[in-house]
Design a protein around this motif. Sequence first.
Motif, short mmCIF file in Angstrom:
data_model
loop_
_atom_site.label_atom_id
_atom_site.label_comp_id
_atom_site.label_asym_id
_atom_site.label_seq_id
_atom_site.Cartn_x
_atom_site.Cartn_y
_atom_site.Cartn_z
N ILE A 161 -14.59 4.18 4.04
CA ILE A 161 -13.82 3.08 4.60
C ILE A 161 -14.81 2.14 5.27
O ILE A 161 -15.55 2.55 6.17
CB ILE A 161 -12.78 3.59 5.63
CG1 ILE A 161 -11.79 4.55 4.97
CG2 ILE A 161 -12.04 2.41 6.26
CD1 ILE A 161 -10.82 5.18 5.94
N ASN B 269 -0.69 6.36 2.13
CA ASN B 269 -1.99 6.13 1.46
C ASN B 269 -3.05 5.57 2.39
O ASN B 269 -4.07 5.05 1.92
CB ASN B 269 -1.83 5.20 0.25
CG ASN B 269 -0.90 5.77 -0.80
OD1 ASN B 269 -1.01 6.94 -1.16
ND2 ASN B 269 0.03 4.96 -1.26
N THR B 270 -2.85 5.66 3.70
CA THR B 270 -3.84 5.14 4.64
C THR B 270 -3.77 5.94 5.92
O THR B 270 -3.16 7.02 5.98
CB THR B 270 -3.59 3.64 4.90
OG1 THR B 270 -4.67 3.11 5.66
CG2 THR B 270 -2.28 3.39 5.61
N TYR B 271 -4.42 5.45 6.97
CA TYR B 271 -4.34 6.03 8.31
C TYR B 271 -3.66 5.01 9.22
O TYR B 271 -4.31 4.23 9.91
CB TYR B 271 -5.74 6.37 8.84
CG TYR B 271 -6.34 7.64 8.27
CD1 TYR B 271 -6.01 8.87 8.80
CD2 TYR B 271 -7.24 7.59 7.22
CE1 TYR B 271 -6.56 10.04 8.29
CE2 TYR B 271 -7.80 8.75 6.70
CZ TYR B 271 -7.45 9.98 7.24
OH TYR B 271 -7.99 11.13 6.74
N ALA C 6 -1.07 -1.13 9.49
CA ALA C 6 -0.38 -1.14 8.20
C ALA C 6 0.75 -2.17 8.15
O ALA C 6 1.35 -2.37 7.09
CB ALA C 6 0.19 0.25 7.91
N PRO D 241 -4.74 -2.58 5.45
CA PRO D 241 -5.40 -1.31 5.81
C PRO D 241 -6.14 -0.74 4.62
O PRO D 241 -5.87 -1.11 3.46
CB PRO D 241 -4.21 -0.42 6.20
CG PRO D 241 -3.07 -0.95 5.40
CD PRO D 241 -3.27 -2.44 5.34
N PRO D 242 -7.08 0.16 4.84
CA PRO D 242 -7.82 0.77 3.72
C PRO D 242 -6.95 1.77 2.98
O PRO D 242 -6.16 2.49 3.58
CB PRO D 242 -8.99 1.46 4.42
CG PRO D 242 -8.45 1.81 5.78
CD PRO D 242 -7.54 0.67 6.15
N GLU D 243 -7.09 1.81 1.67
CA GLU D 243 -6.35 2.78 0.87
C GLU D 243 -7.22 4.01 0.61
O GLU D 243 -8.35 3.89 0.10
CB GLU D 243 -5.92 2.17 -0.47
CG GLU D 243 -5.11 3.13 -1.33
CD GLU D 243 -4.65 2.51 -2.63
OE1 GLU D 243 -4.90 3.11 -3.70
OE2 GLU D 243 -4.05 1.42 -2.58
N ILE E 246 0.82 -1.21 0.00
CA ILE E 246 0.00 0.00 0.00
C ILE E 246 0.85 1.26 0.00
O ILE E 246 0.41 2.32 -0.44
CB ILE E 246 -0.96 0.00 1.21
CG1 ILE E 246 -2.04 1.08 1.03
CG2 ILE E 246 -0.21 0.19 2.52
CD1 ILE E 246 -3.12 1.02 2.07
N TYR F 151 -5.50 2.17 11.53
CA TYR F 151 -5.57 0.84 10.94
C TYR F 151 -4.16 0.24 10.86
O TYR F 151 -3.17 0.95 10.66
CB TYR F 151 -6.19 0.91 9.55
CG TYR F 151 -7.56 1.54 9.54
CD1 TYR F 151 -8.69 0.79 9.86
CD2 TYR F 151 -7.73 2.89 9.24
CE1 TYR F 151 -9.95 1.36 9.87
CE2 TYR F 151 -9.00 3.48 9.25
CZ TYR F 151 -10.10 2.71 9.58
OH TYR F 151 -11.36 3.28 9.59
N TYR G 179 -12.12 6.01 -2.46
CA TYR G 179 -11.53 6.62 -1.26
C TYR G 179 -12.57 7.37 -0.43
O TYR G 179 -12.21 7.94 0.60
CB TYR G 179 -10.42 7.60 -1.66
CG TYR G 179 -9.21 6.97 -2.32
CD1 TYR G 179 -9.05 5.59 -2.39
CD2 TYR G 179 -8.22 7.77 -2.88
CE1 TYR G 179 -7.94 5.02 -3.00
CE2 TYR G 179 -7.10 7.22 -3.48
CZ TYR G 179 -6.96 5.85 -3.55
OH TYR G 179 -5.87 5.29 -4.14
N ASN H 78 -2.52 10.83 7.94
CA ASN H 78 -2.78 10.27 6.62
C ASN H 78 -1.44 10.11 5.92
O ASN H 78 -0.90 11.06 5.36
CB ASN H 78 -3.73 11.18 5.85
CG ASN H 78 -3.91 10.78 4.39
OD1 ASN H 78 -4.11 11.64 3.54
ND2 ASN H 78 -3.85 9.50 4.10
#
Length: 998
Positions: free
Chosen positions: A929, A977-979, A985, A961-963, A243, A983, A926, A974
């Motif tokens: 989530i 590309n995620t948090y 990673a 993790p969410p992108e 990611i 989340y 995006y 941020n």
Amino acid sequence: MMTRIRARLLASALLAGGAAFATPALAQVAPQEAVNDGNADIVDQTDAAQTAAEDVVVTGSRIARPDLELSSPVTVVGAEEIALRAPASVEQVLRQLPGVAPGINPAVNNGANGVASFNFRNLGTNRNLVLLNSRRVVPSTIAGVVDLNVIPVALIERSDLLTGGAVTNYGADAIAGVINFITRRDFSGFEANALYGVTERGDGQSFRLDLTTGANFDDGRGNVVLGVSYTDTRPVLQGNRDIGTVSRASTFAGTTSPARGTPQGSNTAVPASVFFPIQNSRFDPASGTIVAGLSDYNFNPLNYFQTPLDRWSVYGSGHYEITSGVEAFTEALFTRSTVVQNLAPTGTFTEQFQVPLNNQFLTPAQRTQLCAAANVPNAAGVFPLGAACPAAIAAGTEITGIFARRFVESGPRVGTFRTNLFQVTAGFRGSITESLNWEVFGQYGEAERRSVNTNTALRSRVQQALRGCPTGSTAGCVPINIFGAEGTLSQASLAFVGVPTTQTTNTEFADAQAIISGDLGFSSPLADSPIGIAVGAEYRRNAASQLGDLPNQIPGEILGAGGAFLTIDGEIESTEFFGELNAPLITDRPFFHDLTLEAGVRYSDFSTTGGNTTYKVGGSWSPIEAVKFRGLYTRAVRSPNVSELFSPVNTVLNNLAVDPCQGTVAQVQARGANNVALCTEQLNRVGLPASALGSIPAPIAGQINVTSDGNENLDPERATTITAGVVLQPRSIIPGLSITADWYRIRVRGAITTPTVGDILNGCFSQASPADTRCQLIFRNPLTGGLSGSAATTQGVFLLTSNQGFLETEGVDFNLSYTRDFGAVRFSGFVNGNYTDKSRFQSNPNSFIRECTGFYSVSCDPPQPEFSLNARATLGFEGVDVSLLWRHISELEYEPRTGANATTQPAAGTVGSFGSSNPASVVESYRQIDEFNYFDLNIGFDLTDALRLNFLVENLLDKDPPEVGNTIGSTSFNSGNTYPSVYDALGRRFTASARLRF
């Protein structure tokens, strides 16, 4: 006999070693209903009966008595729960609790400051208080934030999270609540804990070793404890996870959303981008010319998903009964930690330089192109060179240029934060009567955090090198080639422009308190329990300063630093008096098993803001033993801290994905009917013609300049906290079951805040008048018209500190715990959840009230899920325990726009949301989530009575993790590309730990 001799010898050795020791103010054991409230270790009836015989001080109260139960909801995280999670720092446990938002932590790379912080209720790390044994801890920042890395994990008996009434009991900074770490008391023996963890990918190793020893001595009159801990956590690069390999844009241009964000890094790249005097172009080494289109650099791979930590800590405590009823106690801690930050290589970014047209590294074609576009000042004004270019080139006439070149040859920028912190507490306590106790103590602590930054570059030296090192240049000057391909920066030129720089932050804390507490020896006519009181006085001093070396103090001198590190030096003193009452009114009567009144008041006189008063009033009612209703109202006051008062005006970096004025005139017009006129006025204000509109660049790497300040005229902010809840403990029906539910609402008026970037930009561009106050707070780059640029020339968006803010959060905490033996099998479990109904912010009365519950954006950051939950189930059988933890985060979505239309934000004073970018321009995948569920499995074995082994698998299902791209939130949270603070990673992780105790 031999046991006693060994204990005395051990105690003597500890004391002779010069360790300073202390213990909690009084034995701190929560009542059973509090211990079972949340992620608590479950205690049985025998344990509860034993604790009932002691005077205790419960978090949220200063009253010492054996039967104290409070109206405030307390969530307890016990030592066993912490051990099951095997953290390198206690911050890793707290960050995952429902109702807690991430602060600065190991997942924060760009924006880290070397500390791990706590953010309760998402009201900010400066609005909650960190306590150790109900006493304050020396802060590590000028904003008064405590570094959770200093808390000795192995010595924690439990951690209490309290929402209501905290300010009255502990003073300012506790508006959101407190986290109180209670350490072991009267520990005797030796314990060693060791853990080793590694991700499934083979990186991110963590190692922690804790050694604890203690002894009772002089026939139990005294006790000493000494703990030593070492922690080593290795980094994980964003480039080592799929990611994070490529930085992606969160927004898109056009009408059709791509499947995922297009690669978008930084325009400070190789070859160098050109922003002035030619707009939106780049050097082309192949042709030797300047061509249209900016370069792009992928900065993600060298950033960290997990920052490395190297930490040593020592904690000692001791107490000794001098005479009957008089005890001396002392406590000391020392921590030395090193945290490393890794950023992409430095560069010239958007700093402006004077470049002679005959620079040896420019090609003839490039010299001609730059000369033709340049305006050169002379006695008659500013004119284009035009036909005079050949002569100007030959003469080496200087032009102003913005050439954004990345120094990839130098390697990543490395920031090393080294912190040394110590704190010492000493005091005496004793009894006045059989039911009243006294205590006096003093505390003193200091923290020094020194940041050394390497592989940086100084603007003044780059300027000398671009001029060809004329007479008067710094010794060792070497000309630099920023116009060529990768590899054209020589090591000699890099050695000249790259100078290590340092920043130092010092904090100092002193506190003295005197307390009388206990009960009055009499009770209400309808009650059996006596009335409890606590009265006391406190003197507190907080001092903080920061100082950078000379390059740090000059705006724009350290390239890419995002602003100067200006000198701050301030202190705040307060004298405070407090009182508390806990009065059982009715006990053991029909429909009144217990009715108790609780009240407290504190008067504080600050050297900076004068006197103010806080108070609380509440109570609890148990119609029957199994049911209890509780509630509390608190009026809180928080005085501004050193940073809020004394920070000078400074231009730093903030985040923005899309500038309303960037791009072509048609693109600007499409964003809003009034945008062209508004942008033109802002350009005119910095001396640019209207023709500059149409070539304004986008924010570089999603970052813009903002200018902030402190304000010595700030007043205290005032808050009201209301909690109301119910406790169910049907012991006679379902033994071992405890259920709590508590509603809370916290409102802060006159809040000390700064507006968000969105408050200013969206506010300006959602109306028509260039004279609007918000438009007047936007100061663009005088060369490019953008919001990125040199901190010395581009102030960007002004975000001024004031008392005009409003904060509100409202929600429900609920907890269930249950323990039962099924023959030889023991079951224990808990459910700890939070529902957040409101999370609101208003920067001033002229703006709308932003609702961020369930949303993420630059203005709603870090994200606040509407619902979060931790649940654990543990089965134990003959020395083997199997435990499964479920962590749930409800779905989130990008902050919507709830104004009258797509470009008009909600009216002032109304509740709504207005995403920093139009949601329609955010990549479709995006914009939301989905809910996330993590599972952690722990298996423990008692190999012997003294040795226990545990094996932990975190993120059991290896959930990615969410992108959401790299420009949808702030840089701190941020990233990759995620948090990564919300989340996981890193992916599936394995940890083995061992505990040896004898």
